[in-house]
Design a protein around this motif. Sequence first.
Motif, PDB file in Angstrom:
ATOM      1  N   MET A 141     -47.544 -46.119 -40.165  1.00  0.00           N
ATOM      2  CA  MET A 141     -48.017 -45.745 -38.920  1.00  0.00           C
ATOM      3  C   MET A 141     -48.380 -44.229 -38.545  1.00  0.00           C
ATOM      4  SD  MET A 141     -46.195 -48.175 -35.889  1.00  0.00           S
ATOM      5  CE  MET A 141     -46.943 -49.527 -35.442  1.00  0.00           C
ATOM      6  N   TRP A 142     -47.622 -43.276 -39.076  1.00  0.00           N
ATOM      7  CA  TRP A 142     -47.735 -41.832 -38.922  1.00  0.00           C
ATOM      8  C   TRP A 142     -47.375 -41.301 -40.312  1.00  0.00           C
ATOM      9  CZ3 TRP A 142     -43.890 -44.625 -35.649  1.00  0.00           C
ATOM     10  CH2 TRP A 142     -42.784 -44.427 -36.385  1.00  0.00           C
ATOM     11  N   ALA A 143     -47.691 -39.870 -40.172  1.00  0.00           N
ATOM     12  CA  ALA A 143     -47.303 -38.986 -41.238  1.00  0.00           C
ATOM     13  C   ALA A 143     -46.059 -38.169 -40.646  1.00  0.00           C
ATOM     14  CB  ALA A 143     -48.327 -38.073 -41.831  1.00  0.00           C
ATOM     15  N   THR A 144     -45.039 -37.710 -41.545  1.00  0.00           N
ATOM     16  CA  THR A 144     -43.907 -36.715 -40.935  1.00  0.00           C
ATOM     17  C   THR A 144     -43.653 -35.679 -42.042  1.00  0.00           C
ATOM     18  OG1 THR A 144     -42.221 -38.264 -41.609  1.00  0.00           O
ATOM     19  CG2 THR A 144     -42.976 -38.446 -39.357  1.00  0.00           C
ATOM     20  N   LEU A 145     -43.197 -34.650 -41.626  1.00  0.00           N
ATOM     21  CA  LEU A 145     -42.764 -33.575 -42.266  1.00  0.00           C
ATOM     22  C   LEU A 145     -41.389 -33.088 -41.953  1.00  0.00           C
ATOM     23  CD1 LEU A 145     -45.856 -31.424 -42.671  1.00  0.00           C
ATOM     24  CD2 LEU A 145     -45.058 -32.852 -44.324  1.00  0.00           C
ATOM     25  N   PHE A 151     -33.253 -39.406 -39.729  1.00  0.00           N
ATOM     26  CA  PHE A 151     -32.500 -40.773 -39.517  1.00  0.00           C
ATOM     27  C   PHE A 151     -31.118 -41.151 -40.360  1.00  0.00           C
ATOM     28  CE2 PHE A 151     -36.737 -41.465 -37.970  1.00  0.00           C
ATOM     29  CZ  PHE A 151     -36.550 -41.842 -36.778  1.00  0.00           C
ATOM     30  N   GLY A 152     -30.131 -41.511 -39.615  1.00  0.00           N
ATOM     31  CA  GLY A 152     -29.101 -41.765 -40.428  1.00  0.00           C
ATOM     32  C   GLY A 152     -27.847 -40.791 -40.558  1.00  0.00           C
ATOM     33  N   THR A 153     -28.446 -39.633 -39.910  1.00  0.00           N
ATOM     34  CA  THR A 153     -27.513 -38.439 -39.631  1.00  0.00           C
ATOM     35  C   THR A 153     -27.184 -38.109 -38.128  1.00  0.00           C
ATOM     36  OG1 THR A 153     -29.142 -36.954 -39.229  1.00  0.00           O
ATOM     37  CG2 THR A 153     -28.868 -37.478 -41.778  1.00  0.00           C
ATOM     38  N   VAL A 154     -25.924 -37.449 -38.077  1.00  0.00           N
ATOM     39  CA  VAL A 154     -25.585 -37.125 -36.641  1.00  0.00           C
ATOM     40  C   VAL A 154     -25.719 -35.470 -36.650  1.00  0.00           C
ATOM     41  CG1 VAL A 154     -23.600 -36.872 -35.075  1.00  0.00           C
ATOM     42  CG2 VAL A 154     -23.904 -38.985 -36.513  1.00  0.00           C
ATOM     43  N   GLY A 155     -26.608 -35.069 -35.648  1.00  0.00           N
ATOM     44  CA  GLY A 155     -26.673 -33.383 -35.575  1.00  0.00           C
ATOM     45  C   GLY A 155     -28.159 -33.289 -35.068  1.00  0.00           C
ATOM     46  N   GLN A 156     -28.538 -32.083 -34.944  1.00  0.00           N
ATOM     47  CA  GLN A 156     -29.770 -31.643 -34.591  1.00  0.00           C
ATOM     48  C   GLN A 156     -30.850 -32.146 -35.590  1.00  0.00           C
ATOM     49  OE1 GLN A 156     -31.435 -31.068 -32.108  1.00  0.00           O
ATOM     50  NE2 GLN A 156     -31.816 -28.862 -31.811  1.00  0.00           N
ATOM     51  N   LYS A 157     -32.018 -32.595 -35.039  1.00  0.00           N
ATOM     52  CA  LYS A 157     -33.120 -33.298 -35.823  1.00  0.00           C
ATOM     53  C   LYS A 157     -34.405 -32.515 -35.405  1.00  0.00           C
ATOM     54  CE  LYS A 157     -31.332 -37.202 -34.746  1.00  0.00           C
ATOM     55  NZ  LYS A 157     -31.209 -38.891 -34.661  1.00  0.00           N
ATOM     56  N   ARG A 158     -35.252 -32.067 -36.182  1.00  0.00           N
ATOM     57  CA  ARG A 158     -36.574 -31.710 -36.208  1.00  0.00           C
ATOM     58  C   ARG A 158     -37.489 -32.040 -36.969  1.00  0.00           C
ATOM     59  NH1 ARG A 158     -35.960 -25.446 -35.262  1.00  0.00           N
ATOM     60  NH2 ARG A 158     -35.359 -25.470 -37.521  1.00  0.00           N
ATOM     61  N   LEU A 159     -38.616 -32.525 -36.926  1.00  0.00           N
ATOM     62  CA  LEU A 159     -39.791 -32.670 -37.658  1.00  0.00           C
ATOM     63  C   LEU A 159     -41.164 -32.516 -37.086  1.00  0.00           C
ATOM     64  CD1 LEU A 159     -40.996 -35.627 -36.755  1.00  0.00           C
ATOM     65  CD2 LEU A 159     -39.303 -36.647 -38.182  1.00  0.00           C
ATOM     66  N   TRP A 160     -42.206 -32.534 -37.910  1.00  0.00           N
ATOM     67  CA  TRP A 160     -43.585 -32.464 -37.621  1.00  0.00           C
ATOM     68  C   TRP A 160     -44.182 -33.910 -37.757  1.00  0.00           C
ATOM     69  CZ3 TRP A 160     -45.687 -28.550 -35.090  1.00  0.00           C
ATOM     70  CH2 TRP A 160     -45.256 -27.087 -35.212  1.00  0.00           C
ATOM     71  N   MET A 161     -44.997 -34.556 -36.973  1.00  0.00           N
ATOM     72  CA  MET A 161     -45.641 -35.667 -36.895  1.00  0.00           C
ATOM     73  C   MET A 161     -47.097 -35.578 -36.655  1.00  0.00           C
ATOM     74  SD  MET A 161     -45.210 -39.224 -34.350  1.00  0.00           S
ATOM     75  CE  MET A 161     -43.783 -39.841 -35.459  1.00  0.00           C
ATOM     76  N   SER A 162     -48.064 -36.398 -37.470  1.00  0.00           N
ATOM     77  CA  SER A 162     -49.339 -36.420 -37.423  1.00  0.00           C
ATOM     78  C   SER A 162     -49.750 -37.789 -37.442  1.00  0.00           C
ATOM     79  CB  SER A 162     -49.810 -35.478 -38.461  1.00  0.00           C
ATOM     80  OG  SER A 162     -51.230 -35.550 -38.342  1.00  0.00           O
ATOM     81  N   GLU A 163     -50.836 -38.133 -36.889  1.00  0.00           N
ATOM     82  CA  GLU A 163     -51.392 -39.272 -36.960  1.00  0.00           C
ATOM     83  C   GLU A 163     -52.389 -39.805 -38.038  1.00  0.00           C
ATOM     84  OE1 GLU A 163     -50.687 -41.876 -34.612  1.00  0.00           O
ATOM     85  OE2 GLU A 163     -49.248 -40.187 -33.792  1.00  0.00           O
ATOM     86  N   VAL A 164     -52.206 -40.858 -38.384  1.00  0.00           N
ATOM     87  CA  VAL A 164     -53.106 -41.427 -39.758  1.00  0.00           C
ATOM     88  C   VAL A 164     -53.951 -42.516 -39.488  1.00  0.00           C
ATOM     89  CG1 VAL A 164     -51.339 -40.481 -41.333  1.00  0.00           C
ATOM     90  CG2 VAL A 164     -51.088 -42.790 -40.467  1.00  0.00           C
TER      91      VAL A 164
END
Length: 259
Positions: A141-145, A151-164
């Motif tokens: 559905m998408w691309a992420t970096l 996912f599965g972690t507790v703490g600050q989360k950051r990523l890049w997402m782009s449409e495919v």
Amino acid sequence: MSNEPFFRRDGDRYQPTPMSRGPWSPTSLHGRVIAGLLAHLIEQRHGEPDLTPARFTIDMYRLPDLSAAEVTVTPVREGRRIKVIDAEYIVGGVSMARATCQLLRQTENPDGKVWTPPNWDAPKPADISPPENHRNGMGGMWATLPISGGFGTVGQKRLWMSEVRDCVEGEALTPFVRAALAADFASPFANSGDAGLSWINSDITLYLHRLPATAWIGFEVKNHGATKGVSIGECWLYDEQGPIGTSTVAALAQRRMGS
């Protein structure tokens, strides 16, 4: 884009493709594709170059299946500085979701300084080595970096997402539609933890002070709160030039089917 789109237009109706399936049932749609389609039609019919879609809210009160849908688009207010437009996703005569978009006329910022949070310190997408499966989110559905956490972690989360994928076959994927499609990701990103994801969002509210200028949209989890099976989650959104807005969701505790 060469990949299969989320919808194909069939006259006045929109036929979801198999790629529009969501995580909760193999026969229901993902919330992001409904948000993307309603944003697409609001912008297509009422957008203007100097109007910013400053707020886009969608209430998702039923899980639609892969049946063809009708979409109604209704202006509520068409003023000189503000437009308010409603859109509704209807299957078999039954309303499944409803969106409201507030479009504001661009002018110039007033004089003076106002405090604003600093830009995030994330690396640019070009500076991140993509993982092997970075284009396979939700089956493609998408691309992420990933930047930090996940996912599965507790703490600050950051990523890049782009449409495919295109939202509607043969129709341009605009910056606003990219943002509307991506905005639903605030729910799984902010609401997942060490036991996975057990929340299904009932809405999305996307605030934008400007449209994304790049294909990659950055997500930074800023809030999660939950009491008695009701949660809220919030992500701040960025493009490669800096902050663009926020995405906030409300959600209900939910088990995946078969779990």
